[in-house]
Enzyme design. Structure first.
Site, PDB file in Angstrom:
ATOM      1  N   TRP A 208       2.694  -1.203 -17.749  1.00  0.00           N
ATOM      2  CA  TRP A 208       2.215  -1.613 -16.429  1.00  0.00           C
ATOM      3  C   TRP A 208       2.103  -3.136 -16.248  1.00  0.00           C
ATOM      4  O   TRP A 208       1.638  -3.606 -15.214  1.00  0.00           O
ATOM      5  CB  TRP A 208       0.830  -1.006 -16.147  1.00  0.00           C
ATOM      6  CG  TRP A 208       0.820   0.493 -16.103  1.00  0.00           C
ATOM      7  CD1 TRP A 208       0.390   1.326 -17.087  1.00  0.00           C
ATOM      8  CD2 TRP A 208       1.254   1.344 -15.033  1.00  0.00           C
ATOM      9  NE1 TRP A 208       0.523   2.639 -16.695  1.00  0.00           N
ATOM     10  CE2 TRP A 208       1.044   2.682 -15.429  1.00  0.00           C
ATOM     11  CE3 TRP A 208       1.795   1.093 -13.764  1.00  0.00           C
ATOM     12  CZ2 TRP A 208       1.363   3.776 -14.618  1.00  0.00           C
ATOM     13  CZ3 TRP A 208       2.102   2.192 -12.960  1.00  0.00           C
ATOM     14  CH2 TRP A 208       1.890   3.511 -13.384  1.00  0.00           C
TER      15      TRP A 208
ATOM     16  N   LYS B 177       3.664   2.372   2.059  1.00  0.00           N
ATOM     17  CA  LYS B 177       3.814   1.892   0.681  1.00  0.00           C
ATOM     18  C   LYS B 177       5.196   2.332   0.237  1.00  0.00           C
ATOM     19  O   LYS B 177       5.438   3.521   0.025  1.00  0.00           O
ATOM     20  CB  LYS B 177       2.731   2.525  -0.192  1.00  0.00           C
ATOM     21  CG  LYS B 177       2.886   2.269  -1.688  1.00  0.00           C
ATOM     22  CD  LYS B 177       1.691   2.841  -2.462  1.00  0.00           C
ATOM     23  CE  LYS B 177       1.859   2.687  -3.967  1.00  0.00           C
ATOM     24  NZ  LYS B 177       0.704   3.220  -4.715  1.00  0.00           N
TER      25      LYS B 177
ATOM     26  N   GLU C  86      -7.977   9.577  -3.686  1.00  0.00           N
ATOM     27  CA  GLU C  86      -7.483   8.698  -4.746  1.00  0.00           C
ATOM     28  C   GLU C  86      -8.466   7.534  -4.890  1.00  0.00           C
ATOM     29  O   GLU C  86      -8.775   6.853  -3.913  1.00  0.00           O
ATOM     30  CB  GLU C  86      -6.080   8.190  -4.386  1.00  0.00           C
ATOM     31  CG  GLU C  86      -5.512   7.273  -5.450  1.00  0.00           C
ATOM     32  CD  GLU C  86      -4.006   7.434  -5.622  1.00  0.00           C
ATOM     33  OE1 GLU C  86      -3.450   8.439  -5.173  1.00  0.00           O
ATOM     34  OE2 GLU C  86      -3.406   6.533  -6.237  1.00  0.00           O
TER      35      GLU C  86
ATOM     36  N   GLU D  71      -5.739  -7.364   2.115  1.00  0.00           N
ATOM     37  CA  GLU D  71      -6.270  -6.058   1.688  1.00  0.00           C
ATOM     38  C   GLU D  71      -7.285  -6.257   0.569  1.00  0.00           C
ATOM     39  O   GLU D  71      -6.985  -6.877  -0.444  1.00  0.00           O
ATOM     40  CB  GLU D  71      -5.123  -5.162   1.202  1.00  0.00           C
ATOM     41  CG  GLU D  71      -5.588  -3.810   0.670  1.00  0.00           C
ATOM     42  CD  GLU D  71      -4.436  -2.908   0.199  1.00  0.00           C
ATOM     43  OE1 GLU D  71      -3.386  -2.850   0.868  1.00  0.00           O
ATOM     44  OE2 GLU D  71      -4.588  -2.258  -0.849  1.00  0.00           O
TER      45      GLU D  71
ATOM     46  N   GLU E 231       5.270   1.759  -7.204  1.00  0.00           N
ATOM     47  CA  GLU E 231       4.701   2.816  -8.043  1.00  0.00           C
ATOM     48  C   GLU E 231       5.359   4.169  -7.773  1.00  0.00           C
ATOM     49  O   GLU E 231       4.688   5.189  -7.604  1.00  0.00           O
ATOM     50  CB  GLU E 231       3.183   2.907  -7.838  1.00  0.00           C
ATOM     51  CG  GLU E 231       2.467   1.636  -8.251  1.00  0.00           C
ATOM     52  CD  GLU E 231       0.946   1.778  -8.288  1.00  0.00           C
ATOM     53  OE1 GLU E 231       0.341   1.208  -9.209  1.00  0.00           O
ATOM     54  OE2 GLU E 231       0.365   2.442  -7.407  1.00  0.00           O
TER      55      GLU E 231
ATOM     56  N   ARG F 216       2.988  -2.531   2.988  1.00  0.00           N
ATOM     57  CA  ARG F 216       2.207  -3.081   1.859  1.00  0.00           C
ATOM     58  C   ARG F 216       3.077  -3.903   0.910  1.00  0.00           C
ATOM     59  O   ARG F 216       4.260  -3.624   0.720  1.00  0.00           O
ATOM     60  CB  ARG F 216       1.517  -1.951   1.106  1.00  0.00           C
ATOM     61  CG  ARG F 216       0.478  -1.279   1.980  1.00  0.00           C
ATOM     62  CD  ARG F 216      -0.235  -0.185   1.235  1.00  0.00           C
ATOM     63  NE  ARG F 216      -1.302  -0.647   0.375  1.00  0.00           N
ATOM     64  CZ  ARG F 216      -1.430  -0.339  -0.907  1.00  0.00           C
ATOM     65  NH1 ARG F 216      -0.512   0.365  -1.538  1.00  0.00           N
ATOM     66  NH2 ARG F 216      -2.467  -0.753  -1.595  1.00  0.00           N
TER      67      ARG F 216
ATOM     68  N   ASN G  70      -0.245   6.844  -0.769  1.00  0.00           N
ATOM     69  CA  ASN G  70       0.686   7.705  -1.506  1.00  0.00           C
ATOM     70  C   ASN G  70       0.731   9.035  -0.752  1.00  0.00           C
ATOM     71  O   ASN G  70      -0.175   9.839  -0.846  1.00  0.00           O
ATOM     72  CB  ASN G  70       0.199   7.938  -2.937  1.00  0.00           C
ATOM     73  CG  ASN G  70       0.094   6.624  -3.705  1.00  0.00           C
ATOM     74  OD1 ASN G  70       1.026   5.826  -3.707  1.00  0.00           O
ATOM     75  ND2 ASN G  70      -1.049   6.391  -4.330  1.00  0.00           N
TER      76      ASN G  70
ATOM     77  N   GLU H 139     -12.796   0.739  -7.682  1.00  0.00           N
ATOM     78  CA  GLU H 139     -11.893   1.274  -8.699  1.00  0.00           C
ATOM     79  C   GLU H 139     -12.053   0.595 -10.059  1.00  0.00           C
ATOM     80  O   GLU H 139     -12.180   1.265 -11.076  1.00  0.00           O
ATOM     81  CB  GLU H 139     -10.444   1.157  -8.216  1.00  0.00           C
ATOM     82  CG  GLU H 139      -9.443   1.603  -9.272  1.00  0.00           C
ATOM     83  CD  GLU H 139      -7.998   1.554  -8.802  1.00  0.00           C
ATOM     84  OE1 GLU H 139      -7.757   1.284  -7.611  1.00  0.00           O
ATOM     85  OE2 GLU H 139      -7.113   1.787  -9.641  1.00  0.00           O
TER      86      GLU H 139
ATOM     87  N   ASP I 238      -4.365  -6.330  -9.306  1.00  0.00           N
ATOM     88  CA  ASP I 238      -4.840  -5.081  -8.693  1.00  0.00           C
ATOM     89  C   ASP I 238      -6.368  -5.003  -8.699  1.00  0.00           C
ATOM     90  O   ASP I 238      -6.935  -4.258  -9.498  1.00  0.00           O
ATOM     91  CB  ASP I 238      -4.253  -3.882  -9.459  1.00  0.00           C
ATOM     92  CG  ASP I 238      -4.423  -2.583  -8.701  1.00  0.00           C
ATOM     93  OD1 ASP I 238      -4.822  -2.622  -7.533  1.00  0.00           O
ATOM     94  OD2 ASP I 238      -4.146  -1.532  -9.295  1.00  0.00           O
TER      95      ASP I 238
HETATM   96  C1  GCU Z   1      -3.734   0.952  -7.759  1.00  0.00           C
HETATM   97  C2  GCU Z   1      -4.422   2.269  -7.849  1.00  0.00           C
HETATM   98  C3  GCU Z   1      -3.573   3.375  -7.305  1.00  0.00           C
HETATM   99  C4  GCU Z   1      -3.113   3.012  -5.888  1.00  0.00           C
HETATM  100  C5  GCU Z   1      -2.461   1.661  -5.887  1.00  0.00           C
HETATM  101  C6  GCU Z   1      -2.121   1.144  -4.504  1.00  0.00           C
HETATM  102  O1  GCU Z   1      -2.639   0.929  -8.612  1.00  0.00           O
HETATM  103  O2  GCU Z   1      -4.756   2.539  -9.189  1.00  0.00           O
HETATM  104  O3  GCU Z   1      -4.317   4.557  -7.317  1.00  0.00           O
HETATM  105  O4  GCU Z   1      -2.236   3.966  -5.414  1.00  0.00           O
HETATM  106  O5  GCU Z   1      -3.322   0.721  -6.453  1.00  0.00           O
HETATM  107  O6  GCU Z   1      -2.790   0.236  -4.051  1.00  0.00           O
HETATM  108  O7  GCU Z   1      -1.196   1.616  -3.884  1.00  0.00           O
END
Ligand code: GCU
Length: 671
Positions: free
Chosen positions: A534, A276, A154, A381, A280, A313, A196, A387, A359
């Site tokens: 978002w 986490k 990711e 962090e 999300e 987190r 994730n 990204e 972010d």
């Molecule tokens: C951002 C990122 C995701 C990631 C998330 C996180 O949103 O785009 O891919 O999972 O951060 O830090 O958990």
């Protein structure tokens, strides 16, 4: 078989100085080092490094040594002195003319001292030169891999995972080298899988996969690194067959208890879990009307008896926002969810907070959580993976950004910088530090862009010693990775140090962020996130742009301690690079430079493109002085950077011209 990966900053080309050659023929190590896995690694690294740099295989002698032995004797001395007046994990390194003496009170310190000596030699210094005492400033110096078990990563821009291939754990020579490289810059904890936790990764904590994790954990332990795992809060449901993962439900707790006992039977040195939750779409305690503390504490209580910790987190927000709603503010979310829980987390829980409230944008204010949670272990962090900062196609040296974050004055309980909070200096805690979402993959050069490895290197060095300047770190990296040519160093140093500003120039202006292409997060899309759910809006119209986060707007400024709150609240005192993050500003309003906002946007974007051209021209002047593979890689990346910088510039500038109707004073082409 030829090695298919580079050696990064541990390449050790044959360039040992003559005076070193005479000294590095013997390694005298304390007898007590024998059989200690970390001390053995220290000796192994010294032996291999010295041999590679042109010395002969040194003789290793285990004997009674003390700091003074080095005054009279010759060679390298590794002195393990439990009573030494040096902090844990630290070392003292002294060149004494005919010897180099490394003293530490634990063998991890010796390992770091050994890597430090090799660094000095590789940078072209004599072993008589170094004189330093270093105690790691950040207690936890962690890397977070966002690797999935299917091999994808990711937000990975350097190929596939080297930990996982086709849903299996991979352990090979490359794994071993990776561990060495990371230990050489002081990393002491690695989370190998994505926060994730999906699909097969749920099974990492099952008896099928734990034996391999034990092998990996052992390899890491040899280099002072603890293995950590991201786990799914819903594991009792996903792999336990239960109906609920409620942290107060005895069935779920019982399941976790036997699961954690089982995990530690296989992997007794496991550091703990990274989680986490309620973020999300990830399952968490909210599903049962519980809060983050109840979720984290349940696991912490079970991990404690094994010496494990929970890293929880704080990246949470309402991802279902209505763009019409101007009061709800994603930037405020983490604070609102967590500050009320301050003091409720167990001692073996750490909250991991992203550097900014949004972010990982190229410019954001510092998260107000660092100044607000005074009774909770906090970890910072950052994202080494690029990204939002160019996917390791665009050059973006991030150490200056991390330093800004660490230096930020939170005014917590009087005064405390972020560094003081997360290093434990302010509150005297030891469970704290830094974590970085890392940028490595199975590409030959590990990091996609060769120069992006300066971020990997620099992150570790900064955790060890945040007082190092971004320039010092960059020089160290260049000298070890590329060589000692002064011109090469000058050019690459200049490119690295200017790169963040250049990237910022051609992308989103003055802290507004989020003009990237949705989902991929590479390249421009000015309105890509403007009508999304978002919480990522720039709110540009024909008169102006910016989000009013003052007390009259979303009220985000109020999450800071004074005098920061007032500083951000008022347009005149708000740092200009963050102006549009905090304020709505008319295009015709003047900035400190005397330019109007619109002209500033036009100028910085055109400038950014020119600056990329300058970098390309500069690189060409040294192209034949760097290894051919590196030149090919960097040249290709710079060409792609120029292409995308033009896209950014023309799309952003044309957008503002079309919406404002205000022409560029310099009459450059807008579309
Ligand atoms: C951002 C990122 C995701 C990631 C998330 C996180 O949103 O785009 O891919 O999972 O951060 O830090 O958990």
């Amino acid at each position: 078989m030829e090695q298919k990966w580079t050696k990064l900053w541990l390449a050790y080309p044959e360039r040992m100085r003559q005076e070193n050659l005479e000294i590095v023929t013997k390694i005298h190590a304390s007898e007590s080092c024998q059989g200690d896995r970390l001390a053995v690694s220290a000796v192994r690294e010294l032996t291999a490094g010295i041999t590679a740099m042109g010395g002969k295989l040194p003789e290793v002698i285990y004997e009674t040594v003390c700091e003074q032995c080095g005054q009279t004797g010759e060679g390298i001395y590794l002195v393990l002195a439990e009573n030494a007046n040096i902090g844990a994990e630290g070392y003292r390194l002294n060149g004494t003319g005919r010897s180099a003496v490394i003293v530490a009170k634990d063998t991890r310190g010796l390992l770091y001292g050994a890597f430090a000596l090799l660094r000095h030699m590789s940078m072209g210094e004599t072993v008589c030169e170094p004189s330093e005492t270093v105690v790691p400033v950040m207690p936890l110096r962690m890397l977070n891999h966002w690797d999935n078990m299917d091999g994808s990563i990711e937000r990975g821009y350097s190929g596939q995972s080297f930990f996982f291939v086709q849903n299996e754990i991979v352990i090979n020579d490359r794994t071993g080298d990776y561990i060495r490289y990371m230990a050489s810059v002081g990393i002491n904890g690695i989370v190998i899988n994505n926060v994730n936790v999906r699909g097969r990764a749920n099974e990492l904590i099952t008896a099928e996969l734990l034996p391999k994790l034990q092998t990996l954990s052992c390899m890491m332990q040899d280099y002072g690194i603890r293995l950590f795992l991201s786990v799914n809060f819903a594991a009792p449901i996903r792999i336990g067959g239960l109906e609920s993962a409620d942290p107060l439900d005895p069935a779920a707790i019982g399941w976790w208890k036997s699961k954690i006992d089982e995990i530690y039977r296989f992997v007794p040195e496991l550091g703990g879990f990274l989680i986490k939750a309620d973020s999300e779409g990830n399952h968490g305690p909210y599903a049962y009307g519980r809060d983050h503390a109840q979720g984290a504490n349940m696991l912490a209580d079970l991990l404690r008896e094994h010496g494990g910790i929970v890293i929880w987190r704080c990246f949470v927000y309402n991802a279902g926002q209505d763009w019409r709603d101007k009061k709800t503010d994603r930037a405020k979310a983490a604070y609102e969810h967590f500050v009320k829980l301050d003091g409720q987390f167990r001692e073996n829980v750490i909250l991991q907070v992203k550097n900014g409230p949004m972010d990982f944008q190229i410019r954001e204010p510092i998260s107000p959580l660092f100044g607000a949670m005074k009774k909770t272990n906090l970890m910072l962090e950052v994202q080494v993976a690029q990204e939002y900062t160019g996917h390791q196609i665009d050059l973006c040296y991030l150490i200056p950004l991390y330093k800004e974050v660490l230096d930020f004055q939170t005014y917590a309980d009087g005064e405390a910088t972020v560094e003081e909070v997360v290093s434990g200096a302010k509150y005297g805690n030891r469970l704290c530090g830094m974590a970085a979402v890392t940028n490595t993959g199975d590409d030959e050069n590990w990091t996609g862009h060769d120069l992006a490895a300066a971020n990997t290197y620099g992150y570790g060095r900064l955790c060890m010693d945040p007082s190092l300047s971004a320039e010092t770190i960059a020089r160290e990296w260049i000298r070890q990775t590329i060589g000692h040519d002064a011109e090469v160093e000058r050019v690459i140093l200049d490119m690295l140090l200017r790169s963040r500003e250049i990237y910022e120039n051609y992308t989103c202006p003055l802290g507004i962020g989020w003009m990237v292409t949705p989902a991929t997060h590479y390249g421009p899309s000015v309105n890509g996130y403007e009508y999304d759910h978002w919480g990522t809006y720039h709110r540009a119209d024909h008169l102006g742009i910016g989000v009013d986060r003052t007390s009259a707007g979303t009220g985000y400024t109020m999450q800071y301690n004074e005098p920061n709150a007032s500083m951000y609240e008022h347009r005149e005192t708000c740092p200009e690079e963050l102006l549009l993050f905090f304020h709505r500003v008319l295009y015709t309003e003047k900035l400190k430079s005397g330019k109007t906002l619109i002209q500033h946007i036009y100028d910085t974007h055109f400038l950014g493109v020119e600056q990329v051209k300058e970098m390309i021209a500069a690189w060409k002047t040294i192209a034949d002085k760097v290894p051919e593979r590196m030149n090919e890689n960097v040249s290709e990346r710079l060409d792609r950077q120029l292409y995308i910088a033009r896209e950014w510039c023309d799309q952003v500038n044309s957008f503002f011209w079309r919406i404002s109707g205000i022409p560029d004073e310099q009459g450059r082409t807008l579309y």
